[in-house]
Design a protein around this motif. Structure first.
Motif, mmCIF file in Angstrom:
data_model
loop_
_atom_site.group_PDB
_atom_site.id
_atom_site.type_symbol
_atom_site.label_atom_id
_atom_site.label_comp_id
_atom_site.label_asym_id
_atom_site.label_seq_id
_atom_site.Cartn_x
_atom_site.Cartn_y
_atom_site.Cartn_z
ATOM 1 N N ALA A 190 0.834 -1.201 0.000
ATOM 2 C CA ALA A 190 0.000 0.000 0.000
ATOM 3 C C ALA A 190 0.867 1.249 0.000
ATOM 4 O O ALA A 190 0.606 2.217 -0.733
ATOM 5 C CB ALA A 190 -0.932 -0.006 1.214
ATOM 6 N N SER A 191 1.912 1.230 0.801
ATOM 7 C CA SER A 191 2.837 2.360 0.880
ATOM 8 C C SER A 191 3.551 2.587 -0.446
ATOM 9 O O SER A 191 3.692 3.724 -0.913
ATOM 10 C CB SER A 191 3.857 2.102 2.000
ATOM 11 N N HIS A 192 3.971 1.500 -1.084
ATOM 12 C CA HIS A 192 4.692 1.622 -2.348
ATOM 13 C C HIS A 192 3.775 2.110 -3.461
ATOM 14 O O HIS A 192 4.198 2.884 -4.336
ATOM 15 C CB HIS A 192 5.313 0.279 -2.730
ATOM 16 N N LEU A 193 2.526 1.684 -3.437
ATOM 17 C CA LEU A 193 1.556 2.163 -4.424
ATOM 18 C C LEU A 193 1.439 3.682 -4.338
ATOM 19 O O LEU A 193 1.448 4.375 -5.368
ATOM 20 C CB LEU A 193 0.193 1.514 -4.186
ATOM 21 N N ALA A 194 1.325 4.205 -3.125
ATOM 22 C CA ALA A 194 1.207 5.644 -2.946
ATOM 23 C C ALA A 194 2.473 6.367 -3.394
ATOM 24 O O ALA A 194 2.424 7.365 -4.123
ATOM 25 C CB ALA A 194 0.911 5.963 -1.480
ATOM 26 N N HIS A 195 3.623 5.860 -2.963
ATOM 27 C CA HIS A 195 4.903 6.512 -3.247
ATOM 28 C C HIS A 195 5.189 6.573 -4.742
ATOM 29 O O HIS A 195 5.573 7.634 -5.270
ATOM 30 C CB HIS A 195 6.024 5.769 -2.524
ATOM 31 N N VAL A 196 5.003 5.468 -5.433
ATOM 32 C CA VAL A 196 5.315 5.411 -6.864
ATOM 33 C C VAL A 196 4.188 6.005 -7.709
ATOM 34 O O VAL A 196 4.427 6.810 -8.618
ATOM 35 C CB VAL A 196 5.592 3.953 -7.293
ATOM 36 N N GLY A 197 2.962 5.632 -7.398
ATOM 37 C CA GLY A 197 1.840 6.055 -8.228
ATOM 38 C C GLY A 197 1.592 7.548 -8.210
ATOM 39 O O GLY A 197 1.194 8.126 -9.233
ATOM 40 N N ALA A 198 1.835 8.190 -7.070
ATOM 41 C CA ALA A 198 1.568 9.630 -6.966
ATOM 42 C C ALA A 198 2.562 10.462 -7.766
ATOM 43 O O ALA A 198 2.304 11.640 -8.034
ATOM 44 C CB ALA A 198 1.595 10.060 -5.501
ATOM 45 N N SER A 199 3.667 9.882 -8.156
ATOM 46 C CA SER A 199 4.692 10.615 -8.904
ATOM 47 C C SER A 199 4.629 10.369 -10.411
ATOM 48 O O SER A 199 5.449 10.902 -11.164
ATOM 49 C CB SER A 199 6.083 10.243 -8.384
ATOM 50 N N LEU A 200 3.658 9.580 -10.865
ATOM 51 C CA LEU A 200 3.550 9.278 -12.295
ATOM 52 C C LEU A 200 3.102 10.503 -13.091
ATOM 53 O O LEU A 200 2.333 11.339 -12.595
ATOM 54 C CB LEU A 200 2.552 8.145 -12.522
ATOM 55 N N ILE A 201 3.552 10.578 -14.327
ATOM 56 C CA ILE A 201 3.115 11.645 -15.210
ATOM 57 C C ILE A 201 1.670 11.410 -15.633
ATOM 58 O O ILE A 201 1.150 10.300 -15.533
ATOM 59 C CB ILE A 201 4.019 11.735 -16.469
ATOM 60 N N HIS A 202 1.035 12.483 -16.092
ATOM 61 C CA HIS A 202 -0.325 12.390 -16.611
ATOM 62 C C HIS A 202 -0.283 12.313 -18.130
ATOM 63 O O HIS A 202 0.092 13.272 -18.804
ATOM 64 C CB HIS A 202 -1.144 13.622 -16.205
ATOM 65 N N THR A 203 -0.622 11.159 -18.684
ATOM 66 C CA THR A 203 -0.923 11.039 -20.119
ATOM 67 C C THR A 203 -2.149 10.149 -20.212
ATOM 68 O O THR A 203 -2.492 9.439 -19.258
ATOM 69 C CB THR A 203 0.236 10.405 -20.921
ATOM 70 N N LYS A 204 -2.801 10.149 -21.346
ATOM 71 C CA LYS A 204 -3.997 9.332 -21.517
ATOM 72 C C LYS A 204 -3.691 7.857 -21.286
ATOM 73 O O LYS A 204 -4.450 7.151 -20.598
ATOM 74 C CB LYS A 204 -4.565 9.540 -22.925
ATOM 75 N N GLU A 205 -2.570 7.398 -21.846
ATOM 76 C CA GLU A 205 -2.214 5.990 -21.750
ATOM 77 C C GLU A 205 -1.843 5.607 -20.317
ATOM 78 O O GLU A 205 -2.272 4.556 -19.808
ATOM 79 C CB GLU A 205 -1.065 5.669 -22.708
ATOM 80 N N VAL A 206 -1.040 6.440 -19.678
ATOM 81 C CA VAL A 206 -0.631 6.149 -18.294
ATOM 82 C C VAL A 206 -1.847 6.175 -17.382
ATOM 83 O O VAL A 206 -2.008 5.302 -16.513
ATOM 84 C CB VAL A 206 0.431 7.159 -17.813
ATOM 85 N N ASP A 207 -2.717 7.158 -17.559
ATOM 86 C CA ASP A 207 -3.914 7.259 -16.709
ATOM 87 C C ASP A 207 -4.823 6.049 -16.871
ATOM 88 O O ASP A 207 -5.414 5.562 -15.894
ATOM 89 C CB ASP A 207 -4.690 8.536 -17.031
#
Length: 217
Positions: free
Chosen positions: A97-114
């Motif tokens: 759960a912690s890793h999901l927050a740490h990594v996921g919150a720093s992802l860029i916004h693109t249509k494919e990534v989202d």
């Protein structure tokens, strides 16, 4: 009237349920942090993982003390042993759960990534539902509902296959999107493992009741 051993085991069970509630809340907040790319919230979730680790230390200590001081037998012994195993499973779930927050919150916004990270969050949401049911099943001490919960892991596995297929078919537009896809791949793998840990808990719950640990799902 409950014996002293039964009272200690009831308190021990309550501690495990408390750990599960903490992980459930961490996952819900992690989903929120990822969806909003809220890195401040993500940092708080990572910091909160310390409290889950402290609960693990308490649960491990209490479980060992029950074994040493109470000399449990039959299903009481199974409950104490299973509790120690479940403690480790829950702690690892908190890490994911912690890793999901740490990594996921720093992802860029693109249509494919989202699109992909939304499916990863769907996997986490499915895990939340399993955790809710595990709490109830653990409290009631029944084996058949544990088997039902374990079967729900099929939904998490199916989402992983879907995400991996999308990742394989979606070309990255640049280096930053390629890194984001790479991060999504590992988060997907961890969410799948999260479901496996919940299934393991279900197996230990069946063991507590029936005396044999089955291979579920």
């Amino acid at each position: 009237m409950h014996s002293r051993l039964e009272e200690k085991l009831d308190l021990y069970k309550d501690l495990l349920i408390r750990m599960l509630k903490e992980v459930e809340q961490a996952l819900l907040l992690s989903i929120q942090a990822v969806e909003n790319r809220d890195q401040e919230l993500a940092a708080n979730i990572v910091q909160h993982d310390i409290s889950i680790n402290r609960l693990r230390d308490m649960a491990e200590h209490d479980g060992v003390m029950i074994l040493v001081t109470e000399a449990p037998y039959a299903h009481y012994l199974r409950q104490a042993v299973a509790g120690l195993k479940i403690t480790g499973e829950i702690e690892r779930m908190g890490d994911y759960a912690s890793h999901l927050a740490h990594v996921g919150a720093s992802l860029i916004h693109t249509k494919e990534v989202d699109t992909i990270i939304t499916l990863v969050c769907d996997m986490a949401s499915s895990a939340v539902q399993m955790i809710k049911m595990v709490q109830k099943t653990l409290d009631e001490g029944q084996s058949d509902p544990a088997r039902v919960v374990a079967k729900m892991d099929d939904d998490i596995d199916a989402k992983r296959y879907l995400i991996n297929d999308l990742l394989g078919r979606t070309p990255a537009s640049d280096e930053s999107e390629r890194r984001a896809f790479y991060a999504c791949y590992y988060l997907t793998k961890e969410m799948e493992r999260l479901g496996d840990h919940i299934t393991n808990i279900c197996e230990w719950m069946v063991y507590t009741v029936e005396g044999v640990r089955p291979k579920l799902n």
